[in-house]
Write an enzyme that holds these catalytic residues in place. Structure first.
Site, PDB file in Angstrom:
ATOM      1  N   LYS A  59       0.816  -1.203   0.000  1.00 33.45           N
ATOM      2  CA  LYS A  59       0.000   0.000   0.000  1.00 33.45           C
ATOM      3  C   LYS A  59       0.858   1.265   0.000  1.00 33.45           C
ATOM      4  CE  LYS A  59      -0.395   1.359   4.306  1.00 33.45           C
ATOM      5  NZ  LYS A  59      -0.883   1.709   5.639  1.00 33.45           N
ATOM      6  N   THR A  60       1.922   1.253   0.792  1.00 33.05           N
ATOM      7  CA  THR A  60       2.770   2.448   0.827  1.00 33.05           C
ATOM      8  C   THR A  60       3.432   2.656  -0.529  1.00 33.05           C
ATOM      9  OG1 THR A  60       3.187   1.936   3.136  1.00 33.05           O
ATOM     10  CG2 THR A  60       4.543   3.639   2.151  1.00 33.05           C
ATOM     11  N   ASP A 246      -3.785   8.265   4.279  1.00 30.16           N
ATOM     12  CA  ASP A 246      -3.296   6.938   4.657  1.00 30.16           C
ATOM     13  C   ASP A 246      -4.109   6.438   5.846  1.00 30.16           C
ATOM     14  OD1 ASP A 246      -1.709   4.722   4.618  1.00 30.16           O
ATOM     15  OD2 ASP A 246      -0.056   5.634   5.733  1.00 30.16           O
ATOM     16  N   GLU A 247      -4.222   5.138   6.001  1.00 28.38           N
ATOM     17  CA  GLU A 247      -4.928   4.545   7.150  1.00 28.38           C
ATOM     18  C   GLU A 247      -6.311   5.161   7.348  1.00 28.38           C
ATOM     19  OE1 GLU A 247      -3.597   2.018   8.405  1.00 28.38           O
ATOM     20  OE2 GLU A 247      -1.438   2.231   8.735  1.00 28.38           O
ATOM     21  N   GLN A 277      -8.290  -3.787   9.418  1.00 26.74           N
ATOM     22  CA  GLN A 277      -7.224  -3.413  10.347  1.00 26.74           C
ATOM     23  C   GLN A 277      -7.607  -2.201  11.193  1.00 26.74           C
ATOM     24  OE1 GLN A 277      -3.005  -3.825   9.182  1.00 26.74           O
ATOM     25  NE2 GLN A 277      -3.789  -4.215   7.129  1.00 26.74           N
ATOM     26  N   ARG A 681       1.161 -10.054  10.789  1.00 26.58           N
ATOM     27  CA  ARG A 681       2.502  -9.482  10.975  1.00 26.58           C
ATOM     28  C   ARG A 681       3.559 -10.510  10.610  1.00 26.58           C
ATOM     29  NH1 ARG A 681       1.296  -5.214   9.797  1.00 26.58           N
ATOM     30  NH2 ARG A 681      -0.679  -6.236   9.437  1.00 26.58           N
TER      31      ARG A 681
END
Length: 838
Positions: A59-60, A246-247, A277, A681
């Site tokens: 995503k980044t 973002d987020e 998330q 993770r």
DNA sequence: GCACTTCATGTTTTT
DNA sequence: CATGAAGTGC
């Protein structure tokens, strides 16, 4: 512009003459690194876009490439792009990555930052629109609570029954929803004994008088400005041609409104997030914001990033299986091209101690390769817990067996007492009217200014309508204060005014000239007529004066680091810690040095203060020794590790009882997302564990394996055999505080689906021998190494002498901290810690 | 102003 | 249990 025009633009580029195309082609080579979904997300530049990016799907990369592409296609200049993140870390990472993509450092992306830092910047420009001055102070939580306490006391409310912390929480909650005091719904009017709203209003007034804002205000004020000043809003709508978030699943109502207002014109807004998330509901985040995106922005392009580059198929499948139990998801199916890898490993333990012991051993064994796995470095391993108190068991254990670990997310640097004290001095040097800062440090270090002296200062200030520093000065001048306090206070006031003078006259030529003249004057003094002894003394004195003046001169010439040192020295603050004999003192001095060093990155003290209040950085990543990481699941979001341990999967602990009690199904769903975050993770090995019994708050408590364990798809789980299953392992009598077996609890454990499955599966495989416990040996050594009278060192309590030995615990009389019982693994021989033996 | 006591409290945390 | 905050006595 519509997406059609966008396509046209690319076709136009394709038709360009070769020379022009060559120029255009080179910079877009970054597109080749993207998968189709990422590429779509990067190329859909205009109009609303929702990028649903699952864990580990790049995503980044998509986000930063999109920015690079906006710049490359000439759609926007760097300062016309608004890119918001939640943390400074994320903002920093984006900056570096855009820099890498563009092949240079990106100068002039002034609007890439956190919600709070961008709002602070906007608010400084337009402070007067909400009756503030542009040099307003940003209060942190601590200041906020102190101010609220004053407000509560002023309203004649019992601060004990109605604590300021609680009110802070309520007001935060309201601000997160963008409710100003007059906009708080009637339904909330019972809050805080029915006084909540009134206190909120009073608090806001107080902030205004102090020319201060809290974190929530940064957003709230800017939203207010946009809502009430159409012209201003229009200007920014035109200025920020493209918006990226973002987020997005973590945005609260205030942030949502802010974004909607800014994107309202062109609707060139691209929100990136993952509803699965969303784990910050408890602090105001609204998953609804992301679920509603398409309704908010009709015709939005929705792009799903589903190819995962992080984890093995088994891990992804396990995570997907768990999260599938949540309702109302936007839905994504993660897939990967990675090799099958290891199944998610599940293991039950008898109690929490055994769980910690097992993970310690396993981590140690994995360094050399075990169970057919490749070797892993401790740096590759992480233990992710639900609640920070769970870390204790691991720290205890790891200290005992000397397994190096690091805890992520401890107390923050800028939240430490000594740092906040020092910052208060700096704040006062910059703005003497900062009453909160003054209150903090009047009597730190101790100046004999107790409650009554401080009250006198308050009275004097209030009577004259001046800040506290000025009130204190008046009090001294009128002789309203006697005793030792008076002289000390005078010294403090003089110090403050001289530091403030240095700040105000920075770079001022007249001030510099006059200082230079003063130095010259001193140098030209002739002491030759004095007799030897007196002359020597006079010369020494002169030398000292000159040193001080030269330091002042350096400060006027812009050396703000020396200014900081000067303030800490002259205030007696450094000395205060040098004289302090507690074991923490050296560390605190170290932190102060660190603080001064941090100043180097800034132009001046003001700049430092402005930024620091928004930066709660905790990145003191000491390189070197390999260590296993311990952190909460929340802190782990956005990180990845080859090996992940997820302990404590028991109902009541995870999902946490409180979360279920307070938020019911919604609570469980958020906990489930937390489980999803935890599993995802892991890159290669993910180990989930639970304990039947736990020693909590001085009592044994039995718990059932977490409901999330039942949700793990069997095909992707391998059950490991707990150590010593025959010798008091899982299923043995539950220990209780009274010694009486808790039959009901045991029955529950046996009936839980998780247990049944565990049992049936472990029956199918050969029982592994309980490992020979290396740790026992180490324990024994640790104990044997000490005897009555041994000098030892403890990281928290300092030096001491052993006065008693009980099993693996030592009773130690510490020089400073008194007698304590400590596990032997916590201490080292004093000589080893550098104490010189007699 | 400091050392001692009692007493409540006991998720997750960034800015 | 164990920690921190607030209250008590000197």
């Amino acid at each position: 512009m519509s997406p059609i025009d966008d396509t046209d633009a690319f076709e136009a580029a394709a038709r360009m003459p070769l020379s022009a195309r060559a120029m255009a082609a080179r910079p877009t080579s970054y597109l080749d690194d993207l998968n189709p979904a990422q590429r779509q997300a990067v190329e859909a530049l205009d109009g609303p876009v929702l990028m649903l990016a699952g864990a580990g799907t790049g995503k980044t990369k998509a986000l930063t490439t999109r920015i690079a592409h906006l710049l490359n296609t000439g759609r926007a200049r760097p300062n016309e792009i608004l890119a918001v993140t939640f943390t400074n870390k994320a903002a920093r990472e984006m900056k570096t990555r855009i820099g890498t993509l563009m092949g240079q450092t990106v100068e002039g992306m002034p609007w890439l930052g956190t919600f709070h830092s961008i709002c602070a910047k906007l608010l400084r420009r337009h402070a007067e629109l909400v009756e503030l001055k542009s040099n307003f102070t940003i209060l942190d939580t601590d200041d906020q609570v102190r101010l609220l306490k004053q407000t509560i006391v002023a309203a004649n409310i019992d601060e004990k029954r109605w604590p300021a912390r609680q009110l802070a929480g309520i007001i935060d909650h309201w601000k997160n929803r963008a409710w100003t005091p007059d906009a708080v719904p009637v339904a909330e009017s019972a809050a805080f004994d029915g006084q909540g709203v009134a206190l909120y209003a009073a608090y806001q007034d107080r902030l205004k008088t102090l020319n201060a804002v809290d974190f929530g205000d940064l957003l709230l004020h800017v939203v207010t400005i946009f809502q009430t000043h159409d012209d201003m809003l229009d200007q920014y709508r035109r200025w920020f041609r493209y918006i990226l978030v973002d987020e997005y699943q973590d945005t609260n109502v205030a942030q949502y409104l802010w974004l909607r207002l800014l994107a309202g014109g062109h609707k060139n807004i691209c929100c990136v997030g993952d509803d699965d998330q969303s784990i910050y509901g408890w602090r105001g985040a609204e998953v609804g914001n992301i679920l509603r995106f398409e309704a908010d922005f009709p015709g939005a392009t929705v792009i799903r990033l589903e190819q995962n580059y992080r984890s093995t198929p088994h891990i992804l499948a396990a995570a997907s299986g768990v999260i599938a139990a949540n309702k109302g998801r936007l839905g994504k199916t993660l897939w990967t091209e990675a090799e099958e890898g290891e199944k998610v490993r599940l293991i039950g333990h008898w109690d929490g101690e055994e769980e910690a012991r097992w993970i310690g051993e396993e981590a140690e064994a994995m360094q050399g390769g075990t169970r057919g796995l490749r070797p892993y470095s401790l740096d590759d391993m992480a233990i992710l817990v639900r609640a920070s108190h769970q870390m204790r068991a691991f720290e205890d254990r790891f200290l005992t067996i000397r397994l190096p670990y690091r805890v992520i997310g401890g107390p923050r640097f800028y939240e430490r007492m000594e740092i906040r004290d020092a910052m208060a001095y700096f704040r006062l040097a910059v703005s003497p009217e900062d009453d909160l800062a003054f209150e903090r440090i009047v009597n730190t270090p101790k100046r004999g200014l107790g409650d009554k002296a401080q009250q006198k200062i308050q009275q004097m200030a209030r009577a004259n309508g001046v800040p506290l520093v000025e009130g204190a000065r008046l009090l001294i001048e009128t002789g309203g204060l006697g005793g030792k306090g008076a002289g000390e206070l005078r010294k403090l006031i003089e110090g403050l005014s001289s530091w403030n003078w240095l700040v105000r006259n920075r770079g001022s030529q007249p001030a510099i000239k006059s200082l230079e003249a003063e130095i010259l004057g001193l140098e030209s003094l002739d002491f030759s007529n004095l007799e030897n002894e007196k002359r020597e003394k006079a010369e020494q004195e002169r030398a000292a004066q000159i040193t001080v003046l030269e330091l002042h001169l350096a400060i006027l010439n812009g050396d703000h680091i020396s200014l900081a040192e000067l303030i800490l020295d002259e205030s007696g603050y450094t000395e205060h810690w040098q004289n302090d004999k507690t074991p923490e003192a050296p560390g605190r001095l170290e932190n102060l040095k660190e603080l001064v060093k941090a100043l180097e990155g800034f132009e001046n003290l003001q700049g430092f203060l402005e930024h620091v209040s928004l930066i709660m950085d905790n990145e003191t990543e000491e390189a070197g020794a390999k260590k296993i990481s311990i952190m909460t699941l929340h802190a782990a979001k956005g990180l990845e590790f080859p090996v992940v341990f997820l302990p404590g999967w028991e109902d009541g602990l995870f999902p946490s009882q409180r979360s279920m009690d307070e938020s019911g199904l919604k609570g469980v769903e958020e906990e489930r997302r937390l489980a999803y975050v935890g599993i995802t993770r892991a890159e290669e090995v993910c180990t989930i564990s639970f304990a039947a019994n736990r020693w909590v708050y001085g009592q044994w408590q039995s718990a059932m394996p977490s409901r999330f364990i039942d949700e793990l798809p069997e095909a992707h789980v391998e059950v490991l055999t707990p150590p010593g299953l025959y010798g008091g392992g899982y299923g043995a009598a539950a220990p209780t505080a009274t010694g009486i077996e808790d039959r009901a609890a045991r029955a529950d454990v046996y009936n839980s689906p998780g247990w049944k499955r565990l049992q049936s599966r472990s029956a199918q495989r050969p029982m592994s021998q309980p490992r020979e416990s290396r740790n026992m040996v180490i324990d024994a050594q640790a104990v044997v190494a000490y005897q009555q009278g041994s000098r030892v060192f403890h990281t928290k309590f300092g030096y001491g002498a052993v006065v008693g030995i009980e099993g693996d615990k030592l009773e130690i009389a510490f020089d400073k901290a008194g007698v304590k019982k400590v596990v032997a693994g916590f201490v080292v021989p004093a000589e080893q810690a550098g104490e010189v033996p007699f």
